[in-house]
Design an enzyme around this catalytic site. Structure first.
Site, short mmCIF file in Angstrom:
data_model
loop_
_atom_site.label_atom_id
_atom_site.label_comp_id
_atom_site.label_asym_id
_atom_site.label_seq_id
_atom_site.Cartn_x
_atom_site.Cartn_y
_atom_site.Cartn_z
N SER A 79 4.44 -5.91 5.94
CA SER A 79 4.01 -6.82 7.01
C SER A 79 2.53 -7.14 6.89
O SER A 79 2.09 -8.27 7.15
CB SER A 79 4.30 -6.22 8.39
OG SER A 79 3.52 -5.07 8.63
N GLY A 133 10.30 -2.45 5.76
CA GLY A 133 10.67 -1.24 6.48
C GLY A 133 10.61 0.03 5.67
O GLY A 133 11.19 1.04 6.05
N ALA A 134 9.88 0.03 4.53
CA ALA A 134 9.82 1.21 3.67
C ALA A 134 8.46 1.90 3.75
O ALA A 134 8.18 2.81 2.98
CB ALA A 134 10.12 0.82 2.22
N GLY A 135 7.59 1.44 4.67
CA GLY A 135 6.27 2.04 4.79
C GLY A 135 5.31 1.65 3.69
O GLY A 135 4.35 2.37 3.41
N LEU A 136 5.56 0.51 3.06
CA LEU A 136 4.74 0.08 1.91
C LEU A 136 3.83 -1.09 2.25
O LEU A 136 3.32 -1.77 1.35
CB LEU A 136 5.65 -0.29 0.73
CG LEU A 136 6.56 0.84 0.23
CD1 LEU A 136 7.48 0.33 -0.86
CD2 LEU A 136 5.73 2.02 -0.28
N GLY A 137 3.61 -1.34 3.53
CA GLY A 137 2.64 -2.37 3.93
C GLY A 137 3.12 -3.79 3.76
O GLY A 137 2.30 -4.70 3.60
N GLU A 145 -1.06 -8.31 12.24
CA GLU A 145 -0.47 -6.97 12.31
C GLU A 145 -0.29 -6.51 13.75
O GLU A 145 0.69 -5.84 14.08
CB GLU A 145 -1.38 -5.97 11.57
CG GLU A 145 -1.15 -5.92 10.07
CD GLU A 145 0.09 -5.10 9.72
OE1 GLU A 145 -0.02 -3.91 9.42
OE2 GLU A 145 1.18 -5.68 9.76
N LYS A 202 0.84 -1.21 0.00
CA LYS A 202 0.00 0.00 0.00
C LYS A 202 0.87 1.25 0.00
O LYS A 202 2.01 1.24 0.46
CB LYS A 202 -0.94 0.01 1.22
CG LYS A 202 -0.32 0.40 2.56
CD LYS A 202 -0.45 1.89 2.84
CE LYS A 202 0.13 2.36 4.13
NZ LYS A 202 1.50 2.05 4.45
N SER A 210 8.33 -11.94 -1.51
CA SER A 210 7.71 -10.62 -1.71
C SER A 210 8.49 -9.74 -2.66
O SER A 210 9.72 -9.75 -2.69
CB SER A 210 7.56 -9.90 -0.36
OG SER A 210 6.82 -8.71 -0.53
N ASP A 265 -3.52 -0.84 6.63
CA ASP A 265 -2.66 -1.62 5.73
C ASP A 265 -3.26 -2.98 5.42
O ASP A 265 -3.27 -3.42 4.26
CB ASP A 265 -1.27 -1.79 6.34
CG ASP A 265 -0.47 -0.50 6.35
OD1 ASP A 265 -1.07 0.57 6.16
OD2 ASP A 265 0.76 -0.57 6.57
#
Length: 397
Positions: A147, A141-145, A194, A13, A136, A205
């Site tokens: 997890s 850790g890049a804020g792209l959802g 989550e 996301k 994946s 997310d």
């Protein structure tokens, strides 16, 4: 015993508009990113559960008998509507040999798998004999959802293995999705995954990973938009690390210091989100090229606002300058302070301009992906619908 070999995926996301303002009650738009996490679900040897996560270096297996015994010890409060308890997670960490304060991706991914496997099977039957491999396209850790995409894939796979939801992929079909009721169940269990990983997530997310498309989020309420177009973007990771917590605190401090200045900026960001929602909802019925200049202007205005509230960064300024030199429009996405930016690509954006922009961005030390937003949510795939890279990654034994 689970008998079929299946592949499913969930998208990442990005936040299109509303970063930081959403913390203060304003609207945010989150969209599904067509960089996906894939899960290969296969039968495992009788009495075994295996999980392999090559991206974070996890290869683990357990006897189902030991997992059943562990489940009996911690299962009293397992439910998709209840947060994992501290006691449950402590017991699972001890069982898996994970240190009490471990926060590395491999530790949290293993813990989330164990919790979801035991919790879902406790509600719907025995621990299934399954072999799960996850791969994946999303950076962690890049804020792209990443997890959440993992948690959504796990929830769907384990619910299928426990016969709590159907397997909707029919012979001859390339892809299939679940019913609305089944998606709601997948989402509720993914949210528990989550919670294991993040403690107190918003739920946005995993909702994007489940339903795909675009979601409106405001004051804890998540509303999927009915129909939105797929838009081409260039996603760029500046690779500059940042602390979301520190950035959020900085915005709050600035609002408290200059309320008469900052509150109108938040109101304007809110208006941008709502204007963008109107445009996205109008586009499928009338795919006019006239919408793209509006979306580009909204990107430009919001990027300036995000700099005003203090979450910009020289790397993001450079990203915007580079893409602007090629006639493209960009903004940060997520927490800011580095991290990622998105660049809108019109249908008529020339391949030469895009390749030149990618070359110049990579020369800055950034990493780029050409992809789409508004992508489908969690999906079952036939082998014929997967590209060679995914098939190769999922064929690793």
């Amino acid at each position: 015993m689970w008998e079929r070999s299946l592949v499913l995926s969930a998208p990442g996301k990005v936040i299109l508009h509303g970063e930081h303002a959403v913390v203060h009650g304003k609207v945010a738009l989150a969209v599904a990113l067509d960089l996906r996490t894939f899960l290969h679900l296969r039968p495992c040897a009788e009495g075994k559960v295996c999980v392999r996560l090559p991206g974070v270096g996890v290869v683990r297996s357990w006897d189902t008998s030991s997992l059943q015994a562990l489940r009996r010890g911690v299962a009293a409060d397992f439910d998709e509507s209840k947060s994992p308890s501290v006691e449950q997670l402590h017991t699972l960490k001890e069982f898996a040999g994970i240190a009490a304060g471990a926060s590395a991706p491999e530790s949290l991914a293993t813990l989330a798998f164990l919790y979801m496997c035991l919790a879902i099977s406790a509600k719907y039957g025995d621990v299934p004999n399954v072999d799960i491999l996850v791969w994946s396209e999303l950076p962690t850790g890049a804020g792209l959802g990443s997890s959440a995409a993992y948690a959504v894939c796990l929830a769907a796979a384990l619910l299928m293995a426990c016969r709590a939801i159907s397997c909707p992929l029919k012979e001859g079909e390339s892809t299939a999705r679940w019913t609305e009721e089944e998606l709601t169940l997948i989402n509720s269990w993914a949210f528990q995954g989550e919670r294991v990983i993040h403690g107190n997530p918003s739920g946005v997310d995993n909702a994007v990973g489940t339903w795909g498309g675009a979601l409106r989020y405001q004051s804890g309420k998540i509303t999927p938009l009915k129909r939105v177009p797929m838009l081409r973007i260039l996603l760029t990771n500046t690779k500059v690390p940042r602390s979301t917590k520190v950035l959020v605190a900085g915005v709050k401090e600035k609002i408290l210091k200059f309320p008469a200045i900052m509150n109108p900026v938040l109101d304007s960001i809110d208006a941008i989100s709502q204007e963008c929602q109107s445009v996205l909802e109008a586009m499928p019925a009338n795919p006019s090229p006239e919408y793209y200049p509006v979306l580009e202007e909204l990107f430009d205005i919001n990027q300036h606002h995000l700099n005003v509230i203090g979450v910009g960064h020289p790397s993001l300024d450079r990203l915007c300058q580079v893409t602007a030199s090629h006639g493209l429009h960009s903004k940060l996405t997520g927490a800011g302070g580095g991290g990622c930016g998105i660049t809108l690509l019109r249908p008529d954006t020339s391949p030469l301009a895009m390749e030149a922009a990618k070359r110049d961005l990579c020369a800055c030390g950034f990493e780029c992906w050409e992809t789409n937003i508004g992508a489908p949510g969690v999906t079952l795939h036939s082998s014929s619908s997967l590209n060679a890279e995914v098939l190769h990654a999922l064929s690793e034994s």
